[in-house]
Design an enzyme around this catalytic site. Structure first.
Site, short mmCIF file in Angstrom:
data_model
loop_
_atom_site.label_atom_id
_atom_site.label_comp_id
_atom_site.label_asym_id
_atom_site.label_seq_id
_atom_site.Cartn_x
_atom_site.Cartn_y
_atom_site.Cartn_z
N LYS A 71 61.37 109.75 48.21
CA LYS A 71 60.22 110.69 48.73
C LYS A 71 59.31 109.87 49.73
O LYS A 71 58.76 110.65 50.48
CB LYS A 71 59.09 110.82 47.24
N GLY A 132 45.54 105.97 38.23
CA GLY A 132 46.56 105.71 38.46
C GLY A 132 46.67 106.18 40.03
O GLY A 132 46.54 107.55 40.47
N ASN A 158 46.40 98.21 40.61
CA ASN A 158 47.17 97.79 41.94
C ASN A 158 45.93 97.98 42.96
O ASN A 158 46.06 99.27 43.49
CB ASN A 158 48.54 98.44 42.10
#
Length: 275
Positions: A71, A132, A158
């Protein structure tokens, strides 16, 4: 029946054993008399850039579905890219333009947002918490912003991914207020788990569910089981919710429109699918 006039849609990824799309699209094409077929094509990452160019030289190619691990790589191989794909940083659909150009889009987030709308959830002007900032989370963020979400709060451990997504949202959707920080769901209209938490039985919950109010709409992306521990906890608090597979089935009508085929509803696709 596949014939010499059948239009091919390549389903590109690796490995192919878990591919579900052919078991949804092909029964629908058969039922509707659409002369097209989705064909799984396993392509290892090192061969993908060259193979993608070759497959689109076929005279009967119509488009491609792109899945992992391609992707992100696909973004650098296209001639035209949608805004949502740019924000998501990845692409999961390609069609051949009339001039031979490769046109890419991203529908993971579109499927999620269509599901919310069909369940009666207002998005325009609403406040959403998205846990997320990876591939799926970024796609959902892009589609929420496209649907005029008022305030989008992002959380991810992250920090690089988090700040990258915030920057892309600010660039392409400056009218959307984007913040980063806490995963506290208190005060939000929509709360979404876009992490893998829930894939395993011993996973922690993505947030403190005791902070959810009954009026909050809760969404999930994990598809391993319909009611994940997170959704079960939210349901106990009286929240309306959306299961992970809804995102899959709701995005397929958007794909069909992208490819120029007769579209349908998620409910119809669930009925004809041979999963």
């Amino acid at each position: 029946m596949i014939s010499g006039t059948t239009r091919l849609i390549a389903h590109l990824g690796y490995p192919t054993e878990s591919f579900k799309a052919p078991l949804i699209y092909n029964p629908y094409f058969d039922e509707q008399g659409i002369d097209a077929v989705v064909v799984p094509m396993g392509c290892k990452p090192q061969h993908y850039p060259d193979f993608l160019k070759l497959v689109f030289r076929l005279s009967n190619i119509h488009g491609a579905l792109i899945t992992m691990p391609h992707k992100i790589t696909t973004m650098g191989l296209l001639d035209e890219i949608s805004t949502n794909a740019r924000v998501a940083g990845s692409c999961n659909a390609i069609k051949l333009g009339p001039d031979g150009r490769l046109i890419g889009d991203m529908f993971d987030g579109e499927g999620f947002v269509r599901g919310l709308k069909r369940k009666g959830q207002t998005i325009s002007g609403a406040k959403a918490l998205l846990i997320g900032a990876g591939g799926v989370g970024s796609a959902i963020a892009a589609s929420l912003a496209s649907a005029a979400i008022g305030h989008l709060a992002l959380h991810d451990d992250n920090k690089a991914a988090l700040e990258g997504l915030k920057t892309r949202l600010n660039t392409y959707y400056p009218a959307t207020r984007v913040t980063t920080g806490s995963n506290d769901p208190d005060g939000f209209d929509i709360v979404i788990n876009a992490t893998p938490l829930g894939m395993r039985k011993d996973d922690p919950l993505p947030m403190d569910v005791t902070r959810l109010s009954a009026g909050t709409f809760v969404g999930e992306v994990v598809m391993k089981e319909e009611i994940t521990p997170f959704l079960a906890a939210a349901r106990e608090r009286g929240c309306r919710y959306q299961v992970g597979t809804d995102m899959l089935f709701e995005q397929i009508p958007a794909y069909l429109e992208f490819f120029g085929f007769a579209t349908t509803t998620a409910e119809h696709l669930r009925r004809v699918a041979r999963l």
